[in-house]
Design a protein around this motif. Structure first.
Motif, PDB file in Angstrom:
ATOM      1  N   SER A  84      47.483  47.022  46.161  1.00 37.41           N
ATOM      2  CA  SER A  84      48.458  46.193  45.464  1.00 37.41           C
ATOM      3  C   SER A  84      47.796  45.115  44.615  1.00 37.41           C
ATOM      4  CB  SER A  84      49.402  45.534  46.476  1.00 37.41           C
ATOM      5  OG  SER A  84      50.023  46.498  47.294  1.00 37.41           O
ATOM      6  N   ALA A  85      46.598  44.685  45.003  1.00 32.85           N
ATOM      7  CA  ALA A  85      45.917  43.601  44.284  1.00 32.85           C
ATOM      8  C   ALA A  85      44.841  44.135  43.339  1.00 32.85           C
ATOM      9  CB  ALA A  85      45.296  42.625  45.281  1.00 32.85           C
ATOM     10  N   GLN A  86      45.008  45.367  42.885  1.00 31.23           N
ATOM     11  CA  GLN A  86      44.138  45.933  41.853  1.00 31.23           C
ATOM     12  C   GLN A  86      44.966  46.172  40.588  1.00 31.23           C
ATOM     13  OE1 GLN A  86      40.961  46.143  42.006  1.00 31.23           O
ATOM     14  NE2 GLN A  86      40.349  46.433  44.136  1.00 31.23           N
ATOM     15  N   SER A  95      29.727  42.239  40.611  1.00 29.85           N
ATOM     16  CA  SER A  95      29.428  42.443  42.026  1.00 29.85           C
ATOM     17  C   SER A  95      30.692  42.812  42.780  1.00 29.85           C
ATOM     18  CB  SER A  95      28.773  41.194  42.641  1.00 29.85           C
ATOM     19  OG  SER A  95      29.687  40.124  42.742  1.00 29.85           O
ATOM     20  N   LEU A  96      30.499  43.292  43.997  1.00 25.22           N
ATOM     21  CA  LEU A  96      31.592  43.679  44.884  1.00 25.22           C
ATOM     22  C   LEU A  96      31.297  43.121  46.260  1.00 25.22           C
ATOM     23  CD1 LEU A  96      34.098  45.411  45.774  1.00 25.22           C
ATOM     24  CD2 LEU A  96      32.470  47.274  46.184  1.00 25.22           C
ATOM     25  N   GLY A 109      44.771  36.015  40.406  1.00 28.10           N
ATOM     26  CA  GLY A 109      44.631  37.254  39.653  1.00 28.10           C
ATOM     27  C   GLY A 109      43.310  37.952  39.919  1.00 28.10           C
ATOM     28  N   ARG A 110      42.739  37.732  41.094  1.00 24.49           N
ATOM     29  CA  ARG A 110      41.430  38.297  41.414  1.00 24.49           C
ATOM     30  C   ARG A 110      41.608  39.554  42.246  1.00 24.49           C
ATOM     31  NH1 ARG A 110      37.170  33.380  40.959  1.00 24.49           N
ATOM     32  NH2 ARG A 110      37.943  32.908  38.878  1.00 24.49           N
ATOM     33  N   PRO A 111      40.968  40.649  41.829  1.00 23.04           N
ATOM     34  CA  PRO A 111      41.244  41.950  42.458  1.00 23.04           C
ATOM     35  C   PRO A 111      40.664  42.068  43.862  1.00 23.04           C
ATOM     36  CG  PRO A 111      39.526  42.172  40.799  1.00 23.04           C
ATOM     37  CD  PRO A 111      40.036  40.765  40.705  1.00 23.04           C
ATOM     38  N   MET A 159      34.271  33.419  37.348  1.00 20.21           N
ATOM     39  CA  MET A 159      34.412  34.875  37.349  1.00 20.21           C
ATOM     40  C   MET A 159      34.775  35.412  38.735  1.00 20.21           C
ATOM     41  SD  MET A 159      34.344  37.253  35.131  1.00 20.21           S
ATOM     42  CE  MET A 159      34.423  39.039  35.046  1.00 20.21           C
ATOM     43  N   GLY A 160      34.009  35.017  39.757  1.00 18.24           N
ATOM     44  CA  GLY A 160      34.265  35.536  41.091  1.00 18.24           C
ATOM     45  C   GLY A 160      33.869  36.987  41.217  1.00 18.24           C
ATOM     46  N   ALA A 161      34.431  37.676  42.194  1.00 21.88           N
ATOM     47  CA  ALA A 161      34.102  39.084  42.438  1.00 21.88           C
ATOM     48  C   ALA A 161      35.250  39.760  43.169  1.00 21.88           C
ATOM     49  CB  ALA A 161      32.822  39.193  43.271  1.00 21.88           C
ATOM     50  N   PRO A 162      35.466  41.050  42.925  1.00 22.33           N
ATOM     51  CA  PRO A 162      36.434  41.792  43.728  1.00 22.33           C
ATOM     52  C   PRO A 162      35.979  41.853  45.187  1.00 22.33           C
ATOM     53  CG  PRO A 162      35.820  43.010  41.742  1.00 22.33           C
ATOM     54  CD  PRO A 162      34.852  41.879  41.876  1.00 22.33           C
TER      55      PRO A 162
END
Length: 517
Positions: free
Chosen positions: A39-41, A302-303, A436-438, A367-370
């Motif tokens: 749901s968050a992608q 990154s992940l 809004g971060r996946p 930026m952050g990361a998924p």
């Protein structure tokens, strides 16, 4: 032809850029042993159609069939990548005899050891794919009954093997040397240390307490290992995909053959799901597409893997090797560049420790990361309230990354405790979360051998699918091989200093260290 110049890429990239990332729609994919919440992608009908077109263009159906049929999936090295055959209930006819024979030999070895009360301790010597899989599984499932103390040593730094041997009884220890080529530096160097340890403790015939797992049977025999203590793996088994072979011997010794069989069964069930499920309902494919969107379109480099179960502590380095040794390559089948980034850096930590380590950065960095959150519905302990706290924290962190906090929300919050409007506005700026971060949420009903096998196979097939989409080979590792060659050259120079074409720093340290030996 590079991916960016292909007909299906631009519509895919455009649809991914325009897709919603606010989780307005529940997206659940059911698969054997787990549920995947996407749901968050990024998602939209246009992206779904563009994804299907991209998979068709990149020959996904044919590549998937080749993987299961033993075709030339590892096309730069000209061989199959047939790890699915290792866990199939009925392996493909071409390799069924060999697989079933080794599977039965492994079971019989464990049964005999159990019946004789042998090997209260196991010292497993491998590295990379010969280490992380067994290490992960034995750590994850040891909450059940463990039959033996299993220690792992991988690093060539002898502090590692010395620590692993400490407090073990050498007279009751089985040493497993796991190396596909049986030329890998680390397990062979550590095997020499372990043999000396057995010998120094007065073990009459140390080699009788050594087992080899390898594709190079001749080399193991040359070391003196008994034929019935050599278990075979094959050239078509990639190291990071070898858990399902005899490399899993320490799992069977620690947890029992039934647990190992259930691990294989969970992976086999995920194989069948990956092979037959429609694209929209195919968990590995959908997880892979989300990863391609995040890396190649949205630009995340990154992940994060965040298992909210401390037993899955080792899934982070396991996934690091799986993804970072498989992806991140730049050349397609015809040698042309992909034109897009092809793999994230993988890192993480188990929750809730991760929240107090790097989640601040995830929430407010530019930026952050998924994040892949992994959660088990049911625990295997009696502390129900603790498990509820764990679940609440996992869901809250995921929700915060998705929803964020606007300036107006932060201002209302600050104004409730700050009487000075100007200061409230300043404080509010510090409390804004972009949102809004996946992220993906993978939920297992309970951490058992079957569900763990399914989880690991989910990630394997995700990586394979991404390799197909990007047009790269996820089964070779030329960067690793290059470093090994250079290390051998430097070893020769340390043993016998000679003129060579090294950079100034490397040359300095070779000379400085060789003078001290």
């Amino acid at each position: 032809m590079s991916l960016t110049n292909s007909p299906a890429w631009q519509p895919f990239a455009a649809a991914a850029s325009a897709a919603s990332l606010r989780g307005e729609q529940l997206r659940l994919v059911n698969a054997p042993g787990l549920r995947l919440d996407l749901s968050a992608q990024a998602h939209s009908p246009a992206l779904q159609d563009a994804s299907a077109a991209l998979l068709t263009q990149q020959g996904f159906d044919a590549a998937r069939a080749q993987l299961f049929d033993g075709g030339n999936a590892n096309w730069t090295e000209g061989r199959a990548a047939w790890h699915t055959a290792l866990r199939a209930p009925v392996p493909p006819a071409m390799v069924a005899g060999a697989i079933l024979a080794e599977r039965e030999r492994l079971r019989q070895f464990v049964r005999d050891a159990d019946a004789a009360g042998r090997y209260g301790c196991v010292l497993h010597l491998g590295i990379g794919g010969s280490d992380w899989g067994p290490r992960l599984v034995t750590r994850a499932l040891r909450h059940g009954s463990t039959r033996r103390e299993v220690r792992f040593a991988s690093n060539v730094d002898s502090h590692s093997v010395a620590d692993a041997m400490s407090r073990l009884d050498p007279h009751d220890t089985l040493v497993i040397v796991a190396s596909k080529s049986f030329t890998t530096t680390e397990p062979l160097a550590n095997a020499e240390v372990a043999m000396n340890w057995l010998r120094d403790a007065g073990v009459a015939d140390p080699i009788k307490q050594v087992v080899a797992i390898t594709a190079n049977v001749e080399a193991a025999l040359n070391l003196g290992i008994l034929p019935d203590h050599i278990f075979q793996i094959w050239d078509w088994v990639g190291g990071r995909y070898s858990l399902w072979s005899a490399i899993g011997l320490p799992i069977a010794l620690a947890l029992g053959t039934d647990a190992f069989d259930q691990l294989l069964a969970g992976a086999a069930a995920m194989d069948e799901h990956f092979r037959t499920a429609e694209i929209a309902d195919n968990a590995p494919v959908q997880l892979a597409l989300a990863g391609v969107v995040n890396r190649s379109v949205l630009g995340y480099d990154s992940l994060v893997i965040a298992p909210y179960d401390s037993r899955l502590y080792h899934i982070v380095p396991w996934a690091q090797q799986l993804e970072m040794e498989s992806l991140g390559k730049v050349a397609t089948a015809d040698g042309s560049p992909t034109g897009v980034p092809t793999g994230p850096a993988v890192w993480g930590m188990s929750g809730t420790d991760c929240q107090h380590t790097f989640f601040q950065w995830l929430h407010q960095d530019s930026m952050g990361a998924p994040v892949d959150f992994i959660l088990c519905e049911q625990p295997d302990h009696a502390y129900a309230r603790h498990h509820e706290l764990l679940i609440a924290n996992c869901l809250a962190q995921r929700s915060a990354l998705l929803r964020g906090k606007t300036f107006d929300e932060a201002l209302a919050e600050a104004s409730a405790t700050e009487s000075d409007p100007a200061r409230a506005r300043v404080l509010a700026q510090h409390r804004v979360h972009p949102g809004g971060r996946p992220s993906s949420l993978i939920v297992l009903p309970r951490l058992e051998a079957f569900t763990l096998g399914a989880l690991l196979a989910l990630y394997e097939h995700k990586v394979f699918t991404q390799g197909v989409i990007w047009g790269i080979n996820p089964f070779d590792q030329w960067g690793v091989e290059f470093g090994k060659v250079l290390a051998k050259n430097i070893m020769r120079e340390l043993d016998s200093p000679q003129t060579s074409r090294q950079d100034p720093s490397t040359r300095f340290w070779i000379d400085a260290i060789s003078r001290k030996h």
